[in-house]
Design a protein around this motif. Structure first.
Motif, PDB file in Angstrom:
ATOM      1  N   LYS A  13       0.829  -1.203   0.000  1.00  0.00           N
ATOM      2  CA  LYS A  13       0.000   0.000   0.000  1.00  0.00           C
ATOM      3  C   LYS A  13       0.865   1.255   0.000  1.00  0.00           C
ATOM      4  CE  LYS A  13      -3.542   2.273   2.789  1.00  0.00           C
ATOM      5  NZ  LYS A  13      -4.292   2.224   4.044  1.00  0.00           N
ATOM      6  N   LEU A  14       1.926   1.254   0.797  1.00  0.00           N
ATOM      7  CA  LEU A  14       2.820   2.398   0.834  1.00  0.00           C
ATOM      8  C   LEU A  14       3.500   2.615  -0.518  1.00  0.00           C
ATOM      9  CD1 LEU A  14       4.621   2.061   4.288  1.00  0.00           C
ATOM     10  CD2 LEU A  14       2.860   3.691   3.641  1.00  0.00           C
ATOM     11  N   ARG A  15       3.918   1.557  -1.141  1.00  0.00           N
ATOM     12  CA  ARG A  15       4.601   1.666  -2.443  1.00  0.00           C
ATOM     13  C   ARG A  15       3.671   2.179  -3.530  1.00  0.00           C
ATOM     14  NH1 ARG A  15       8.323  -3.755  -2.182  1.00  0.00           N
ATOM     15  NH2 ARG A  15       9.861  -2.879  -0.742  1.00  0.00           N
ATOM     16  N   THR A  16       2.427   1.713  -3.532  1.00  0.00           N
ATOM     17  CA  THR A  16       1.497   2.192  -4.556  1.00  0.00           C
ATOM     18  C   THR A  16       1.159   3.658  -4.335  1.00  0.00           C
ATOM     19  OG1 THR A  16      -0.382   1.339  -3.277  1.00  0.00           O
ATOM     20  CG2 THR A  16       0.481  -0.063  -5.051  1.00  0.00           C
ATOM     21  N   GLN A  17       1.028   4.083  -3.066  1.00  0.00           N
ATOM     22  CA  GLN A  17       0.780   5.484  -2.780  1.00  0.00           C
ATOM     23  C   GLN A  17       1.949   6.342  -3.222  1.00  0.00           C
ATOM     24  OE1 GLN A  17      -0.088   5.798   1.383  1.00  0.00           O
ATOM     25  NE2 GLN A  17      -2.209   5.103   1.161  1.00  0.00           N
ATOM     26  N   GLU A  18       3.151   5.820  -3.053  1.00  0.00           N
ATOM     27  CA  GLU A  18       4.355   6.567  -3.449  1.00  0.00           C
ATOM     28  C   GLU A  18       4.425   6.724  -4.961  1.00  0.00           C
ATOM     29  OE1 GLU A  18       8.881   5.285  -3.454  1.00  0.00           O
ATOM     30  OE2 GLU A  18       8.188   5.707  -1.410  1.00  0.00           O
ATOM     31  N   GLU A  19       4.024   5.676  -5.696  1.00  0.00           N
ATOM     32  CA  GLU A  19       4.033   5.743  -7.160  1.00  0.00           C
ATOM     33  C   GLU A  19       2.993   6.726  -7.674  1.00  0.00           C
ATOM     34  OE1 GLU A  19       3.396   1.800  -8.566  1.00  0.00           O
ATOM     35  OE2 GLU A  19       5.356   1.077  -7.903  1.00  0.00           O
ATOM     36  N   LEU A  20       1.825   6.734  -7.034  1.00  0.00           N
ATOM     37  CA  LEU A  20       0.750   7.616  -7.490  1.00  0.00           C
ATOM     38  C   LEU A  20       0.970   9.065  -7.069  1.00  0.00           C
ATOM     39  CD1 LEU A  20      -2.342   5.358  -6.688  1.00  0.00           C
ATOM     40  CD2 LEU A  20      -1.260   5.730  -8.909  1.00  0.00           C
ATOM     41  N   GLY A  21       1.543   9.236  -5.874  1.00  0.00           N
ATOM     42  CA  GLY A  21       1.669  10.589  -5.326  1.00  0.00           C
ATOM     43  C   GLY A  21       2.874  11.268  -5.803  1.00  0.00           C
TER      44      GLY A  21
END
Length: 65
Positions: free
Chosen positions: A57-65
């Motif tokens: 979840k943290l990694r996907t948020q980092e990619e999107l943000g």
């Protein structure tokens, strides 16, 4: 076994701090705590899955943000 050479005139508190740091890096304390208490394999796997989902979840948020 950890060996911490104490230099001439070195403060004992400083040597203790070096020992504690080296002890923490060996992860001996963590392994002793894990052996002290038995965890069922299903509980261990569940914790691993929860941690993996959190990291993902943290990694996907980092990619999107």
């Amino acid at each position: 076994m950890l060996i911490i050479p104490v230099k001439e005139g070195e403060n004992i508190d400083r040597a203790l701090k070096r020992f504690k740091r080296k002890f923490d890096r060996t992860k001996t304390k963590r392994s002793l705590q894990q052996r002290k208490q038995y965890d069922k394999p299903s509980v261990v796997k569940r914790a691993q899955r929860i941690k993996a989902a959190y990291v993902q979840k943290l990694r996907t948020q980092e990619e999107l943000g």
